[in-house]
Scaffold this motif. Structure first.
Motif, PDB file in Angstrom:
ATOM      1  N   VAL A  98     -41.604  59.947  57.148  1.00  0.00           N
ATOM      2  CA  VAL A  98     -42.818  60.570  57.668  1.00  0.00           C
ATOM      3  C   VAL A  98     -42.725  60.776  59.177  1.00  0.00           C
ATOM      4  O   VAL A  98     -43.160  61.810  59.690  1.00  0.00           O
ATOM      5  CB  VAL A  98     -44.073  59.759  57.282  1.00  0.00           C
ATOM      6  CG1 VAL A  98     -45.333  60.361  57.897  1.00  0.00           C
ATOM      7  CG2 VAL A  98     -44.201  59.694  55.762  1.00  0.00           C
ATOM      8  N   ALA A  99     -42.141  59.820  59.883  1.00  0.00           N
ATOM      9  CA  ALA A  99     -41.983  59.988  61.336  1.00  0.00           C
ATOM     10  C   ALA A  99     -41.153  61.238  61.631  1.00  0.00           C
ATOM     11  O   ALA A  99     -41.504  62.041  62.495  1.00  0.00           O
ATOM     12  CB  ALA A  99     -41.329  58.752  61.956  1.00  0.00           C
ATOM     13  N   ARG A 100     -40.069  61.414  60.902  1.00  0.00           N
ATOM     14  CA  ARG A 100     -39.238  62.606  61.093  1.00  0.00           C
ATOM     15  C   ARG A 100     -40.054  63.871  60.817  1.00  0.00           C
ATOM     16  O   ARG A 100     -39.958  64.857  61.553  1.00  0.00           O
ATOM     17  CB  ARG A 100     -38.020  62.566  60.177  1.00  0.00           C
ATOM     18  CG  ARG A 100     -37.174  63.845  60.280  1.00  0.00           C
ATOM     19  CD  ARG A 100     -35.931  63.783  59.405  1.00  0.00           C
ATOM     20  NE  ARG A 100     -34.983  62.782  59.876  1.00  0.00           N
ATOM     21  CZ  ARG A 100     -34.140  62.980  60.896  1.00  0.00           C
ATOM     22  NH1 ARG A 100     -34.143  64.110  61.548  1.00  0.00           N
ATOM     23  NH2 ARG A 100     -33.304  62.027  61.254  1.00  0.00           N
ATOM     24  N   GLN A 101     -40.886  63.849  59.780  1.00  0.00           N
ATOM     25  CA  GLN A 101     -41.701  65.024  59.456  1.00  0.00           C
ATOM     26  C   GLN A 101     -42.723  65.313  60.550  1.00  0.00           C
ATOM     27  O   GLN A 101     -42.923  66.470  60.924  1.00  0.00           O
ATOM     28  CB  GLN A 101     -42.418  64.818  58.122  1.00  0.00           C
ATOM     29  CG  GLN A 101     -41.512  64.896  56.918  1.00  0.00           C
ATOM     30  CD  GLN A 101     -42.299  64.678  55.636  1.00  0.00           C
ATOM     31  OE1 GLN A 101     -42.399  63.559  55.151  1.00  0.00           O
ATOM     32  NE2 GLN A 101     -42.873  65.738  55.119  1.00  0.00           N
ATOM     33  N   ILE A 102     -43.378  64.272  61.052  1.00  0.00           N
ATOM     34  CA  ILE A 102     -44.387  64.472  62.094  1.00  0.00           C
ATOM     35  C   ILE A 102     -43.742  65.003  63.372  1.00  0.00           C
ATOM     36  O   ILE A 102     -44.191  66.000  63.945  1.00  0.00           O
ATOM     37  CB  ILE A 102     -45.163  63.163  62.369  1.00  0.00           C
ATOM     38  CG1 ILE A 102     -46.140  62.896  61.212  1.00  0.00           C
ATOM     39  CG2 ILE A 102     -45.907  63.229  63.706  1.00  0.00           C
ATOM     40  CD1 ILE A 102     -46.884  61.571  61.302  1.00  0.00           C
ATOM     41  N   TRP A 103     -42.662  64.343  63.826  1.00  0.00           N
ATOM     42  CA  TRP A 103     -42.003  64.797  65.050  1.00  0.00           C
ATOM     43  C   TRP A 103     -41.392  66.183  64.859  1.00  0.00           C
ATOM     44  O   TRP A 103     -41.423  67.015  65.769  1.00  0.00           O
ATOM     45  CB  TRP A 103     -40.962  63.789  65.525  1.00  0.00           C
ATOM     46  CG  TRP A 103     -41.608  62.567  66.111  1.00  0.00           C
ATOM     47  CD1 TRP A 103     -41.654  61.321  65.555  1.00  0.00           C
ATOM     48  CD2 TRP A 103     -42.332  62.486  67.342  1.00  0.00           C
ATOM     49  NE1 TRP A 103     -42.352  60.471  66.377  1.00  0.00           N
ATOM     50  CE2 TRP A 103     -42.777  61.156  67.475  1.00  0.00           C
ATOM     51  CE3 TRP A 103     -42.642  63.407  68.340  1.00  0.00           C
ATOM     52  CZ2 TRP A 103     -43.516  60.721  68.575  1.00  0.00           C
ATOM     53  CZ3 TRP A 103     -43.374  62.976  69.430  1.00  0.00           C
ATOM     54  CH2 TRP A 103     -43.801  61.653  69.543  1.00  0.00           C
ATOM     55  N   GLY A 104     -40.841  66.447  63.675  1.00  0.00           N
ATOM     56  CA  GLY A 104     -40.298  67.770  63.392  1.00  0.00           C
ATOM     57  C   GLY A 104     -41.373  68.840  63.413  1.00  0.00           C
ATOM     58  O   GLY A 104     -41.148  69.959  63.900  1.00  0.00           O
ATOM     59  N   HIS A 105     -42.549  68.512  62.907  1.00  0.00           N
ATOM     60  CA  HIS A 105     -43.676  69.452  62.926  1.00  0.00           C
ATOM     61  C   HIS A 105     -44.085  69.761  64.363  1.00  0.00           C
ATOM     62  O   HIS A 105     -44.321  70.923  64.714  1.00  0.00           O
ATOM     63  CB  HIS A 105     -44.853  68.865  62.132  1.00  0.00           C
ATOM     64  CG  HIS A 105     -45.949  69.823  61.877  1.00  0.00           C
ATOM     65  ND1 HIS A 105     -46.010  70.586  60.729  1.00  0.00           N
ATOM     66  CD2 HIS A 105     -47.026  70.175  62.614  1.00  0.00           C
ATOM     67  CE1 HIS A 105     -47.089  71.352  60.774  1.00  0.00           C
ATOM     68  NE2 HIS A 105     -47.714  71.117  61.905  1.00  0.00           N
ATOM     69  N   LEU A 106     -44.160  68.711  65.200  1.00  0.00           N
ATOM     70  CA  LEU A 106     -44.494  68.933  66.612  1.00  0.00           C
ATOM     71  C   LEU A 106     -43.428  69.778  67.299  1.00  0.00           C
ATOM     72  O   LEU A 106     -43.748  70.664  68.104  1.00  0.00           O
ATOM     73  CB  LEU A 106     -44.674  67.594  67.334  1.00  0.00           C
ATOM     74  CG  LEU A 106     -45.894  66.769  66.909  1.00  0.00           C
ATOM     75  CD1 LEU A 106     -45.872  65.399  67.584  1.00  0.00           C
ATOM     76  CD2 LEU A 106     -47.192  67.500  67.209  1.00  0.00           C
TER      77      LEU A 106
END
Length: 171
Positions: A98-106
C-alpha cells in the motif's frame, strides 16, 4: 485477496482520516500534540479555497490509509511540487504494498501536473518509514534542515514585526 484502491479523498472519508491522524500521532508517541477535528479537516479539504488535498487507500469499502498533501513551489525550477504532510497506513493493510501504491499515486499526480518533485519529512525515530521511503527510491536531503516557528516562537516573531498586512503574499 481483495484489491486495495487508491482514490481521491471524499467528504465521507474525513472522519476516518481524522481518526487515522490521531492514530499516527499515537504511533509517533505524541498524541498530546494532535488536536485535529474532523470539521477542521473537512474545511481545509473541501472549503471555498482548498489548500490541502488527499488520497485514501480503500480495501473492501474501508479506508485503511491516507496521504494528505499540499503544493509547494520551487523558485529555482519555477514549478510546483507535492509536499506529503502525512502518510499513514493502518496495521491491517501494512505489508501489502500500500505504501508503494500511495507514493506511486503521488508521483503520478506530480508528473501529470508537470511538477518536479514529491517531498516529505520523516522523524529520525521512524526507521520503518525511512526504510520504506529509501526502498522506494527517495533520496535523503541531509544538506537541508527543517526549521520551524510555532507556539511561542511564532508569536514572538510576529510581535517583532510591524507589517501592516499579514497573510499569504504579504511582504
Amino acid at each position: 485477496m481483495s484489491e486495495v484502491i487508491i482514490r481521491a479523498i471524499e467528504a465521507r472519508d474525513v472522519v476516518q482520516v481524522a481518526a487515522m491522524v490521531h492514530e499516527l500521532a499515537a504511533h509517533e508517541e505524541m498524541p498530546e500534540h494532535c488536536h485535529l477535528k474532523p470539521e477542521q479537516l473537512l474545511g481545509v479539504l473541501f472549503g471555498e479555497r482548498p489548500a490541502l488535498f488527499g488520497i485514501v487507500a480503500e480495501l473492501d469499502g474501508e479506508v485503511g490509509g491516507f496521504a494528505l498533501y499540499f503544493l509547494n513551489f520551487s523558485t529555482w525550477h519555477g514549478v510546483h511540487g507535492i509536499y506529503a504532510e502525512d502518510v499513514y497506513i493502518r496495521p491491517a493493510l501494512r505489508g501489502r504494498g500500500v505504501a508503494r501504491q500511495i507514493w506511486g499515486h503521488l508521483a503520478q499526480l506530480a508528473l501529470d501536473n508537470g511538477y518536479t518533485r514529491v517531498e516529505c519529512v520523516t522523524l529520525r525515530s521512524n526507521t520503518l518509514g525511512m526504510d520504506v521511503h529509501l526502498a522506494l527510491g527517495a533520496e535523503p536531503r541531509d544538506d537541508w534542515r527543517v526549521l520551524r516557528w510555532e507556539a511561542e516562537s511564532l508569536r514572538a516573531l510576529a510581535a517583532s514585526t510591524r507589517a501592516g498586512s499579514r497573510g499569504p503574499g504579504a511582504s
